[in-house]
Design a protein around this motif. Structure first.
Motif, mmCIF file in Angstrom:
data_model
loop_
_atom_site.group_PDB
_atom_site.id
_atom_site.type_symbol
_atom_site.label_atom_id
_atom_site.label_comp_id
_atom_site.label_asym_id
_atom_site.label_seq_id
_atom_site.Cartn_x
_atom_site.Cartn_y
_atom_site.Cartn_z
ATOM 1 N N ILE A 171 4.907 2.903 8.322
ATOM 2 C CA ILE A 171 4.725 2.432 6.939
ATOM 3 C C ILE A 171 5.683 3.160 6.001
ATOM 4 C CG2 ILE A 171 3.119 2.452 4.982
ATOM 5 C CD1 ILE A 171 0.871 1.916 7.083
ATOM 6 N N ALA A 172 5.725 4.472 6.108
ATOM 7 C CA ALA A 172 6.583 5.257 5.211
ATOM 8 C C ALA A 172 8.054 4.903 5.406
ATOM 9 C CB ALA A 172 6.355 6.750 5.459
ATOM 10 N N VAL A 173 8.477 4.774 6.646
ATOM 11 C CA VAL A 173 9.888 4.487 6.917
ATOM 12 C C VAL A 173 10.232 3.046 6.543
ATOM 13 C CG1 VAL A 173 11.673 4.435 8.700
ATOM 14 C CG2 VAL A 173 10.002 6.285 8.694
ATOM 15 N N ALA A 174 9.326 2.101 6.797
ATOM 16 C CA ALA A 174 9.583 0.705 6.419
ATOM 17 C C ALA A 174 9.694 0.576 4.901
ATOM 18 C CB ALA A 174 8.482 -0.199 6.953
ATOM 19 N N ARG A 175 8.849 1.276 4.167
ATOM 20 C CA ARG A 175 8.942 1.239 2.697
ATOM 21 C C ARG A 175 10.280 1.779 2.218
ATOM 22 N NH1 ARG A 175 2.669 2.653 1.670
ATOM 23 N NH2 ARG A 175 2.001 0.499 1.360
ATOM 24 N N LEU A 176 10.755 2.821 2.888
ATOM 25 C CA LEU A 176 12.071 3.363 2.535
ATOM 26 C C LEU A 176 13.165 2.348 2.850
ATOM 27 C CD1 LEU A 176 13.973 5.605 1.653
ATOM 28 C CD2 LEU A 176 13.890 6.471 3.991
ATOM 29 N N ALA A 177 13.064 1.687 3.995
ATOM 30 C CA ALA A 177 14.057 0.669 4.355
ATOM 31 C C ALA A 177 14.084 -0.446 3.314
ATOM 32 C CB ALA A 177 13.748 0.103 5.744
ATOM 33 N N ILE A 178 12.911 -0.857 2.862
ATOM 34 C CA ILE A 178 12.822 -1.915 1.845
ATOM 35 C C ILE A 178 13.425 -1.442 0.525
ATOM 36 C CG2 ILE A 178 11.190 -3.230 0.409
ATOM 37 C CD1 ILE A 178 9.396 -3.335 2.989
ATOM 38 N N LYS A 179 13.187 -0.185 0.204
ATOM 39 C CA LYS A 179 13.755 0.368 -1.035
ATOM 40 C C LYS A 179 15.288 0.382 -0.969
ATOM 41 C CE LYS A 179 13.028 4.791 -2.161
ATOM 42 N NZ LYS A 179 12.343 5.997 -2.648
ATOM 43 N N ALA A 201 4.280 -5.021 7.218
ATOM 44 C CA ALA A 201 3.040 -5.812 7.285
ATOM 45 C C ALA A 201 2.270 -5.516 8.566
ATOM 46 C CB ALA A 201 3.364 -7.304 7.200
ATOM 47 N N ARG A 202 2.958 -5.446 9.697
ATOM 48 C CA ARG A 202 2.271 -5.173 10.971
ATOM 49 C C ARG A 202 1.683 -3.770 11.001
ATOM 50 N NH1 ARG A 202 5.446 -5.990 15.894
ATOM 51 N NH2 ARG A 202 3.428 -5.632 16.853
ATOM 52 N N ALA A 203 2.405 -2.788 10.445
ATOM 53 C CA ALA A 203 1.889 -1.420 10.413
ATOM 54 C C ALA A 203 0.675 -1.314 9.489
ATOM 55 C CB ALA A 203 2.996 -0.445 9.992
ATOM 56 N N LEU A 204 0.739 -1.973 8.352
ATOM 57 C CA LEU A 204 -0.405 -1.968 7.430
ATOM 58 C C LEU A 204 -1.621 -2.620 8.081
ATOM 59 C CD1 LEU A 204 1.460 -2.899 4.142
ATOM 60 C CD2 LEU A 204 0.216 -0.763 4.556
ATOM 61 N N GLU A 205 -1.395 -3.694 8.822
ATOM 62 C CA GLU A 205 -2.487 -4.365 9.533
ATOM 63 C C GLU A 205 -3.125 -3.417 10.556
ATOM 64 O OE1 GLU A 205 -4.058 -6.261 13.030
ATOM 65 O OE2 GLU A 205 -1.911 -5.858 12.991
ATOM 66 N N MET A 206 -2.306 -2.633 11.243
ATOM 67 C CA MET A 206 -2.833 -1.652 12.209
ATOM 68 C C MET A 206 -3.734 -0.625 11.533
ATOM 69 S SD MET A 206 0.243 -0.609 14.723
ATOM 70 C CE MET A 206 0.894 -1.754 15.912
ATOM 71 N N LYS A 207 -3.399 -0.297 10.289
ATOM 72 C CA LYS A 207 -4.170 0.705 9.553
ATOM 73 C C LYS A 207 -5.365 0.085 8.830
ATOM 74 C CE LYS A 207 -3.053 4.502 8.937
ATOM 75 N NZ LYS A 207 -3.521 5.710 9.606
ATOM 76 N N GLY A 208 -5.550 -1.237 8.974
ATOM 77 C CA GLY A 208 -6.689 -1.903 8.354
ATOM 78 C C GLY A 208 -6.487 -2.257 6.899
ATOM 79 N N GLY A 235 0.228 -9.448 1.682
ATOM 80 C CA GLY A 235 1.236 -9.509 0.625
ATOM 81 C C GLY A 235 2.639 -9.269 1.156
ATOM 82 N N GLU A 236 2.772 -8.311 2.055
ATOM 83 C CA GLU A 236 4.083 -8.026 2.646
ATOM 84 C C GLU A 236 4.543 -9.173 3.542
ATOM 85 O OE1 GLU A 236 6.154 -5.779 1.760
ATOM 86 O OE2 GLU A 236 4.757 -4.687 0.493
ATOM 87 N N LEU A 237 3.607 -9.761 4.257
ATOM 88 C CA LEU A 237 3.936 -10.904 5.107
ATOM 89 C C LEU A 237 4.418 -12.074 4.251
ATOM 90 C CD1 LEU A 237 4.066 -12.064 7.932
ATOM 91 C CD2 LEU A 237 1.661 -12.692 7.714
ATOM 92 N N TYR A 238 3.739 -12.301 3.145
ATOM 93 C CA TYR A 238 4.153 -13.353 2.216
ATOM 94 C C TYR A 238 5.564 -13.057 1.678
ATOM 95 C CZ TYR A 238 4.149 -16.593 -1.680
ATOM 96 O OH TYR A 238 4.471 -17.588 -2.563
ATOM 97 N N GLY A 239 5.817 -11.791 1.337
ATOM 98 C CA GLY A 239 7.145 -11.401 0.860
ATOM 99 C C GLY A 239 8.218 -11.630 1.915
#
Length: 126
Positions: free
Chosen positions: A76-84, A96-103, A110-114
């Protein structure tokens, strides 16, 4: 250099060196302003893959290498950095997949929609 730490993290994940991998991810994120978008996306993808037991090539690899959610927080942290760095749909899918894993399903949706919107923009050739 954070790119070197990111590649060290990738190698450590693939070798099953969990603590070394997590330390290398923290080190790469510490100097995030110098981490390239491409390297961040690659690292996030590897972290996500090894956090999903269904991705294990064999039953014997489950647990030692592949464990559900093992690196989800780091992904999650690294993907957010990549998006930034560069907002590409692939990074949003990893997030989105990592957030889903964390519930965190609402945020994952929202990320999937994006990601779907971004894929649509890529295909729009007007």
């Amino acid at each position: 250099r954070p790119d070197i730490s990111a590649w060290l993290a990738t190698c450590s994940v693939e070798l099953g060196l969990v603590q070394v991998a997590k330390q290398a991810v923290r080190q790469a994120l510490r100097f995030e302003e110098d981490l390239s978008a491409r390297t961040a996306l690659e690292l996030a993808s590897v972290l996500l893959r090894f956090s999903d037991e269904r991705q294990a090539p064999s039953q014997a690899d489950r647990g030692p290498l592949y464990l559900s959610g093992r690196y989800a927080s780091e992904a999650i942290a690294v993907a957010r950095l990549a998006i930034k760095r560069q907002d590409v749909p692939q990074a949003r899918l990893v997030l989105a997949r990592a957030l889903e894993m964390k519930g965190q399903l609402a945020e994952a949706a929202g990320e999937l929609y994006g990601a779907l919107e971004a894929f649509g923009r890529l295909g729009d050739t007007r």
